[in-house]
Motif scaffolding. Sequence first.
Motif, mmCIF file in Angstrom:
data_model
loop_
_atom_site.group_PDB
_atom_site.id
_atom_site.type_symbol
_atom_site.label_atom_id
_atom_site.label_comp_id
_atom_site.label_asym_id
_atom_site.label_seq_id
_atom_site.Cartn_x
_atom_site.Cartn_y
_atom_site.Cartn_z
ATOM 1 N N ASN A 58 0.793 -1.174 -0.548
ATOM 2 C CA ASN A 58 0.481 -0.003 0.479
ATOM 3 C C ASN A 58 0.886 1.302 0.174
ATOM 4 O O ASN A 58 0.985 1.967 1.571
ATOM 5 C CB ASN A 58 -0.694 -0.084 0.913
ATOM 6 N N VAL A 59 0.927 1.479 -0.997
ATOM 7 C CA VAL A 59 2.089 2.811 -1.133
ATOM 8 C C VAL A 59 1.799 4.457 -0.505
ATOM 9 O O VAL A 59 2.150 4.953 0.212
ATOM 10 C CB VAL A 59 2.295 3.133 -2.388
ATOM 11 N N PRO A 60 0.195 4.652 -1.004
ATOM 12 C CA PRO A 60 -0.181 5.611 -0.096
ATOM 13 C C PRO A 60 -0.356 5.386 1.680
ATOM 14 O O PRO A 60 -0.030 6.665 2.405
ATOM 15 C CB PRO A 60 -1.439 5.900 -0.314
ATOM 16 N N LEU A 61 -0.375 4.389 2.004
ATOM 17 C CA LEU A 61 -0.383 4.226 3.554
ATOM 18 C C LEU A 61 1.623 5.032 4.080
ATOM 19 O O LEU A 61 1.618 5.488 4.815
ATOM 20 C CB LEU A 61 -0.922 3.042 3.852
ATOM 21 N N ALA A 62 2.116 3.769 3.273
ATOM 22 C CA ALA A 62 3.404 4.302 3.166
ATOM 23 C C ALA A 62 3.807 5.499 3.358
ATOM 24 O O ALA A 62 5.168 5.837 4.044
ATOM 25 C CB ALA A 62 4.511 3.066 2.412
ATOM 26 N N THR A 63 3.522 6.413 1.983
ATOM 27 C CA THR A 63 4.084 7.283 1.982
ATOM 28 C C THR A 63 3.435 8.562 3.024
ATOM 29 O O THR A 63 4.648 9.354 3.472
ATOM 30 C CB THR A 63 3.189 8.182 0.314
ATOM 31 N N VAL A 64 2.121 8.314 3.314
ATOM 32 C CA VAL A 64 1.912 9.246 5.150
ATOM 33 C C VAL A 64 2.810 8.822 6.020
ATOM 34 O O VAL A 64 2.824 9.774 6.805
ATOM 35 C CB VAL A 64 0.674 8.834 5.325
ATOM 36 N N ASN A 65 3.152 7.578 5.735
ATOM 37 C CA ASN A 65 4.250 7.176 7.568
ATOM 38 C C ASN A 65 5.301 7.709 6.875
ATOM 39 O O ASN A 65 6.044 8.127 7.988
ATOM 40 C CB ASN A 65 4.409 5.519 7.163
ATOM 41 N N THR A 66 5.926 7.562 5.803
ATOM 42 C CA THR A 66 7.277 8.308 5.362
ATOM 43 C C THR A 66 7.193 10.333 5.976
ATOM 44 O O THR A 66 7.884 10.514 6.720
ATOM 45 C CB THR A 66 7.762 8.456 3.867
ATOM 46 N N ILE A 67 5.224 10.434 6.058
ATOM 47 C CA ILE A 67 5.706 11.784 6.510
ATOM 48 C C ILE A 67 5.763 12.361 7.651
ATOM 49 O O ILE A 67 5.634 12.601 8.171
ATOM 50 C CB ILE A 67 4.199 12.409 5.738
ATOM 51 N N VAL A 68 4.987 11.143 8.488
ATOM 52 C CA VAL A 68 4.843 10.454 9.949
ATOM 53 C C VAL A 68 6.554 10.787 10.247
ATOM 54 O O VAL A 68 6.462 11.319 10.976
ATOM 55 C CB VAL A 68 3.681 10.167 9.770
ATOM 56 N N LEU A 69 6.655 9.933 10.259
ATOM 57 C CA LEU A 69 8.083 9.872 10.360
ATOM 58 C C LEU A 69 9.517 10.944 9.964
ATOM 59 O O LEU A 69 10.510 11.085 11.056
ATOM 60 C CB LEU A 69 9.167 8.734 9.667
ATOM 61 N N ILE A 70 9.368 11.260 8.672
ATOM 62 C CA ILE A 70 10.232 12.448 8.758
ATOM 63 C C ILE A 70 9.628 13.990 9.809
ATOM 64 O O ILE A 70 10.258 14.838 9.950
ATOM 65 C CB ILE A 70 10.169 13.389 7.243
ATOM 66 N N SER A 71 8.341 13.950 9.778
ATOM 67 C CA SER A 71 8.389 15.271 10.667
ATOM 68 C C SER A 71 8.703 15.076 12.385
ATOM 69 O O SER A 71 9.011 16.093 13.101
ATOM 70 C CB SER A 71 6.326 14.763 10.768
ATOM 71 N N SER A 72 8.717 13.234 12.637
ATOM 72 C CA SER A 72 8.806 13.057 14.204
ATOM 73 C C SER A 72 10.478 14.007 13.825
ATOM 74 O O SER A 72 10.988 13.561 15.223
ATOM 75 C CB SER A 72 8.650 11.471 14.556
ATOM 76 N N SER A 73 11.241 13.310 13.130
ATOM 77 C CA SER A 73 12.560 13.819 13.493
ATOM 78 C C SER A 73 12.938 15.332 13.619
ATOM 79 O O SER A 73 13.363 15.692 14.388
ATOM 80 C CB SER A 73 12.967 13.579 11.962
ATOM 81 N N ILE B 25 13.913 23.828 9.772
ATOM 82 C CA ILE B 25 12.708 23.756 9.357
ATOM 83 C C ILE B 25 12.449 24.290 7.204
ATOM 84 O O ILE B 25 11.943 22.733 6.816
ATOM 85 C CB ILE B 25 12.010 24.971 9.575
ATOM 86 N N SER B 26 13.539 24.823 6.744
ATOM 87 C CA SER B 26 14.448 24.575 5.570
ATOM 88 C C SER B 26 14.274 22.861 5.197
ATOM 89 O O SER B 26 13.915 23.004 4.322
ATOM 90 C CB SER B 26 15.536 25.140 5.898
ATOM 91 N N VAL B 27 15.362 21.704 6.315
ATOM 92 C CA VAL B 27 15.621 20.916 5.703
ATOM 93 C C VAL B 27 13.769 19.339 6.112
ATOM 94 O O VAL B 27 14.449 18.888 4.886
ATOM 95 C CB VAL B 27 16.856 20.156 6.924
ATOM 96 N N PHE B 28 13.019 20.177 6.147
ATOM 97 C CA PHE B 28 11.700 19.416 6.370
ATOM 98 C C PHE B 28 11.304 19.687 5.463
ATOM 99 O O PHE B 28 10.641 18.982 4.592
ATOM 100 C CB PHE B 28 11.297 19.826 8.141
ATOM 101 N N VAL B 29 10.845 21.201 5.118
ATOM 102 C CA VAL B 29 10.076 21.172 3.501
ATOM 103 C C VAL B 29 11.015 20.893 2.622
ATOM 104 O O VAL B 29 10.276 19.750 1.487
ATOM 105 C CB VAL B 29 10.105 23.290 3.296
ATOM 106 N N ALA B 30 12.386 20.322 2.341
ATOM 107 C CA ALA B 30 13.009 19.492 1.325
ATOM 108 C C ALA B 30 12.600 18.418 1.458
ATOM 109 O O ALA B 30 12.794 17.474 0.185
ATOM 110 C CB ALA B 30 14.644 19.954 1.673
ATOM 111 N N LEU B 31 12.656 17.775 2.694
ATOM 112 C CA LEU B 31 12.508 16.396 2.739
ATOM 113 C C LEU B 31 11.287 15.588 2.106
ATOM 114 O O LEU B 31 11.226 15.634 1.527
ATOM 115 C CB LEU B 31 12.542 15.446 4.642
ATOM 116 N N MET B 32 10.203 16.713 2.689
ATOM 117 C CA MET B 32 9.161 16.717 1.734
ATOM 118 C C MET B 32 8.702 16.791 0.267
ATOM 119 O O MET B 32 8.478 16.254 -0.347
ATOM 120 C CB MET B 32 8.038 17.579 2.658
ATOM 121 N N VAL B 33 9.314 17.467 0.103
ATOM 122 C CA VAL B 33 9.064 18.065 -1.736
ATOM 123 C C VAL B 33 10.253 17.017 -2.108
ATOM 124 O O VAL B 33 9.719 15.517 -2.834
ATOM 125 C CB VAL B 33 9.937 19.232 -1.531
ATOM 126 N N LEU B 34 11.515 16.573 -1.452
ATOM 127 C CA LEU B 34 11.496 15.010 -2.028
ATOM 128 C C LEU B 34 10.894 13.766 -1.668
ATOM 129 O O LEU B 34 10.743 12.772 -2.729
ATOM 130 C CB LEU B 34 13.204 15.242 -1.905
#
Lengths: 196, 109
Positions: A58-73, B25-34
């Motif tokens: 499920n790519v959409p769910l995994a994409t959401v998970n990627t966004i969630v994990l990056i946000s947590s970083s 914050i800039s890195v966060f935006v870049a990661l989202m775009v990528l």
Amino acid sequence: MDIPYTVEVRRDTGLTNGKIGIWLFLASEVMLFGALFASYILIRTGAPTWPRGDTMLNVPLATVNTIVLISSSVTMVMAWASLMRNRFGTFRIYMGLTILCGLGFLVIKYFEYSAHFHEGAIPSTNNFLAIYFTLTGLHGLHVLGGMAVNAYFWGPGAKLWKTNPTWFTNRVEHAGLFWHFVDLVWIFLFPTLYLL
Amino acid sequence: MSDHTAAPMAGDHAVDIDKHVRIYISVFVALMVLTIVTVTVSRFHLPVPIAVTVALLVAIIKGSLVACYFMHLISEKKLIYAVLGLTAAFFVVLLVVPVITVHDGFWIH
């Protein structure tokens, strides 16, 4: 006896012992995931056919998970920055958000796994699912471990802030390094398993 | 981050941290775009070697941003670089040695 070099840096290394310790641990983690990535390459190149990840996962769910994990970083590094600014209340908010993001990641993963099991897609079904469950399962355990450490620093471990704020800040920094590593591993797992 | 290990700070150092926060914050935006780029490119169903190259290239850029800025590797001490250099060398050996023993890999045909 007090643990040496938790606050002041060693003159020979220019680092605290905790910083060296976490990086050595992360080096061993690189080899652990590296071995599994090497296994993935061998299994994939040795297979006569290999399914595209998006046909089975499920790519959409995994994409959401990627966004969630990056946000947590981001929230994790903001938690550390809050301590550096002596804002303990803000630290608590960002660390809480980091833990919630970790929980969100695992909940989404649970739904993904449940759908696979419901369809009878289990590790023994084929090599693709075997390496998928191994890699994502191990990664999920790392998320769980990171959440436990973060929850400790959000809760009972935060008492150290009152007695030794610099040591506490360093410990949060080390927990953050582990959390960012877990994010980094997912950044490679996501395209490898889901998109190729 | 090693420059800030002796933490919590005030005054000029607080301004320094503010600068770091803007970078995060800039890195966060870049990661989202990528991330969006990675998913979008995968929908073009490119030939496998090209798709692998593009996906790994974007992943390497994203990973480097996380390592350099969130993990502060851009301003670390030499000992950490030495540890990671050794790790990278062994990681490459780990990936390359088994692969070169395989004679039916798709890039050998």
